[in-house]
Design a protein around this motif. Sequence first.
Motif, PDB file in Angstrom:
ATOM      1  N   PRO A  80       0.814  -1.218   0.000  1.00  0.00           N
ATOM      2  CA  PRO A  80       0.000   0.000   0.000  1.00  0.00           C
ATOM      3  C   PRO A  80       0.841   1.258   0.000  1.00  0.00           C
ATOM      4  N   SER A  81       0.308   2.292  -0.609  1.00  0.00           N
ATOM      5  CA  SER A  81       0.865   3.636  -0.452  1.00  0.00           C
ATOM      6  C   SER A  81       0.214   4.243   0.777  1.00  0.00           C
ATOM      7  N   LEU A  82       1.009   4.546   1.780  1.00  0.00           N
ATOM      8  CA  LEU A  82       0.463   4.942   3.075  1.00  0.00           C
ATOM      9  C   LEU A  82       0.492   6.447   3.272  1.00  0.00           C
ATOM     10  N   PRO A  83      -0.434   6.980   4.058  1.00  0.00           N
ATOM     11  CA  PRO A  83      -0.415   8.401   4.387  1.00  0.00           C
ATOM     12  C   PRO A  83       0.718   8.703   5.359  1.00  0.00           C
ATOM     13  N   ALA A 122      11.138  -3.616   3.443  1.00  0.00           N
ATOM     14  CA  ALA A 122      11.994  -2.692   4.198  1.00  0.00           C
ATOM     15  C   ALA A 122      11.875  -1.265   3.669  1.00  0.00           C
ATOM     16  N   ALA A 123      11.838  -1.131   2.341  1.00  0.00           N
ATOM     17  CA  ALA A 123      11.718   0.205   1.754  1.00  0.00           C
ATOM     18  C   ALA A 123      10.412   0.875   2.168  1.00  0.00           C
ATOM     19  N   ALA A 124       9.339   0.080   2.238  1.00  0.00           N
ATOM     20  CA  ALA A 124       8.050   0.638   2.660  1.00  0.00           C
ATOM     21  C   ALA A 124       8.061   0.966   4.157  1.00  0.00           C
ATOM     22  N   LEU A 125       8.671   0.105   4.955  1.00  0.00           N
ATOM     23  CA  LEU A 125       8.750   0.360   6.398  1.00  0.00           C
ATOM     24  C   LEU A 125       9.515   1.643   6.690  1.00  0.00           C
ATOM     25  N   ALA A 126      10.493   1.959   5.870  1.00  0.00           N
ATOM     26  CA  ALA A 126      11.288   3.166   6.095  1.00  0.00           C
ATOM     27  C   ALA A 126      10.432   4.425   6.049  1.00  0.00           C
ATOM     28  N   GLN A 127       9.328   4.368   5.312  1.00  0.00           N
ATOM     29  CA  GLN A 127       8.439   5.532   5.236  1.00  0.00           C
ATOM     30  C   GLN A 127       7.617   5.697   6.518  1.00  0.00           C
ATOM     31  N   VAL A 128       7.419   4.606   7.237  1.00  0.00           N
ATOM     32  CA  VAL A 128       6.622   4.638   8.467  1.00  0.00           C
ATOM     33  C   VAL A 128       7.505   4.869   9.697  1.00  0.00           C
ATOM     34  N   ALA A 129       8.771   4.490   9.604  1.00  0.00           N
ATOM     35  CA  ALA A 129       9.677   4.472  10.751  1.00  0.00           C
ATOM     36  C   ALA A 129       9.675   5.746  11.598  1.00  0.00           C
ATOM     37  N   PRO A 130       9.666   6.938  11.009  1.00  0.00           N
ATOM     38  CA  PRO A 130       9.723   8.140  11.848  1.00  0.00           C
ATOM     39  C   PRO A 130       8.537   8.290  12.797  1.00  0.00           C
ATOM     40  N   ARG A 131       7.434   7.590  12.537  1.00  0.00           N
ATOM     41  CA  ARG A 131       6.254   7.701  13.405  1.00  0.00           C
ATOM     42  C   ARG A 131       6.175   6.584  14.436  1.00  0.00           C
ATOM     43  N   LEU A 132       7.158   5.693  14.435  1.00  0.00           N
ATOM     44  CA  LEU A 132       7.205   4.626  15.417  1.00  0.00           C
ATOM     45  C   LEU A 132       7.943   5.085  16.672  1.00  0.00           C
ATOM     46  N   PRO A 133       7.792   4.362  17.782  1.00  0.00           N
ATOM     47  CA  PRO A 133       8.596   4.683  18.969  1.00  0.00           C
ATOM     48  C   PRO A 133      10.076   4.628  18.619  1.00  0.00           C
ATOM     49  N   PRO A 134      10.902   5.439  19.251  1.00  0.00           N
ATOM     50  CA  PRO A 134      12.336   5.494  18.905  1.00  0.00           C
ATOM     51  C   PRO A 134      13.014   4.130  18.868  1.00  0.00           C
ATOM     52  N   ALA A 140      13.251  -0.975   9.687  1.00  0.00           N
ATOM     53  CA  ALA A 140      13.483  -1.086   8.242  1.00  0.00           C
ATOM     54  C   ALA A 140      14.907  -1.538   7.963  1.00  0.00           C
ATOM     55  N   ASN A 141      15.866  -1.005   8.716  1.00  0.00           N
ATOM     56  CA  ASN A 141      17.264  -1.402   8.519  1.00  0.00           C
ATOM     57  C   ASN A 141      17.493  -2.859   8.923  1.00  0.00           C
ATOM     58  N   VAL A 142      16.824  -3.292   9.991  1.00  0.00           N
ATOM     59  CA  VAL A 142      16.949  -4.681  10.427  1.00  0.00           C
ATOM     60  C   VAL A 142      16.442  -5.622   9.330  1.00  0.00           C
ATOM     61  N   VAL A 143      15.298  -5.282   8.743  1.00  0.00           N
ATOM     62  CA  VAL A 143      14.730  -6.112   7.677  1.00  0.00           C
ATOM     63  C   VAL A 143      15.623  -6.078   6.437  1.00  0.00           C
ATOM     64  N   ALA A 144      16.127  -4.897   6.085  1.00  0.00           N
ATOM     65  CA  ALA A 144      16.992  -4.781   4.909  1.00  0.00           C
ATOM     66  C   ALA A 144      18.277  -5.590   5.084  1.00  0.00           C
ATOM     67  N   GLN A 145      18.835  -5.547   6.284  1.00  0.00           N
ATOM     68  CA  GLN A 145      20.039  -6.332   6.546  1.00  0.00           C
ATOM     69  C   GLN A 145      19.749  -7.831   6.460  1.00  0.00           C
ATOM     70  N   ALA A 146      18.601  -8.231   6.984  1.00  0.00           N
ATOM     71  CA  ALA A 146      18.217  -9.638   6.884  1.00  0.00           C
ATOM     72  C   ALA A 146      18.087 -10.055   5.424  1.00  0.00           C
ATOM     73  N   ALA A 147      17.515  -9.188   4.595  1.00  0.00           N
ATOM     74  CA  ALA A 147      17.374  -9.496   3.170  1.00  0.00           C
ATOM     75  C   ALA A 147      18.729  -9.694   2.522  1.00  0.00           C
ATOM     76  N   ARG A 148      19.689  -8.826   2.841  1.00  0.00           N
ATOM     77  CA  ARG A 148      21.028  -8.959   2.260  1.00  0.00           C
ATOM     78  C   ARG A 148      21.682 -10.272   2.693  1.00  0.00           C
ATOM     79  N   ARG A 149      21.528 -10.611   3.956  1.00  0.00           N
ATOM     80  CA  ARG A 149      22.140 -11.848   4.450  1.00  0.00           C
ATOM     81  C   ARG A 149      21.486 -13.091   3.841  1.00  0.00           C
ATOM     82  N   VAL A 150      20.164 -13.034   3.678  1.00  0.00           N
ATOM     83  CA  VAL A 150      19.471 -14.163   3.059  1.00  0.00           C
ATOM     84  C   VAL A 150      19.952 -14.345   1.621  1.00  0.00           C
ATOM     85  N   ARG A 151      20.071 -13.269   0.898  1.00  0.00           N
ATOM     86  CA  ARG A 151      20.485 -13.350  -0.499  1.00  0.00           C
ATOM     87  C   ARG A 151      21.914 -13.884  -0.627  1.00  0.00           C
TER      88      ARG A 151
END
Length: 211
Positions: A80-83, A122-134, A140-151
């Motif tokens: 989804p494209s999120l607000p 991960a790219a989509a999560l990065a758009q939401v990250a600033p509104r999450l608790p610190p 998003a970075n954790v997921v992106a790193q996992a993707a790199r390691r899986v690949r």
Amino acid sequence: MRATTLANFAKFWMATLVLAVVLAASGAAMAGENGEGHANVGGAGPSAPGPAGSTSSGPGFAVGPDAASSGACDVGPSLPSLPTFGEAGDDVKALSRATESYIRNCGCATQACIADALDTYAAALAQVAPRLPPQLQDEANVVAQAARRVRAARTKTEALHALHDAIAIIHKDVELVRAEDPDHPRLTRGGDFVAETLNVASLALEKGGGL
């Protein structure tokens, strides 16, 4: 004589008015029979786009069980494209559910497919990250790193370890949020959904994955 003329004149106009009404009613009926009328009393109007269904592959929709045969899986997960406002946990949920649906219904069980799906996620999560608790803003970075390691993993076991490590990090971050603000459990929802999605990816890879 004059009264008779006026009476005849009035009758003429009355007959003309009645004829006009009859002709108008007849034209409306014919238009309705030919499908040219604008009103649809008691019937459905023109087809409108349906709600976000489980079988569409357009933006914001999750693919359904028949996605593989319909070709909807060929384009990767459609998220989804999120607000930029609203409940961050709900946005993470929407992204997570769409990613999980793609993995489950598109036979995404190889390291390459899982890595690609997690990159998009991960790219989509990065758009939401600033509104999450610190404590959860690095998801998003954790997921992106996992993707790199899986690949890059040489075996399925290594790829699974990468996913399990990411899940452990997310769980740790969730516990930090919960410890600081135990009275607001909704604050941890974003982390819970991400951990769940990583777990779905792990199970898919474990059951049928390869390179």
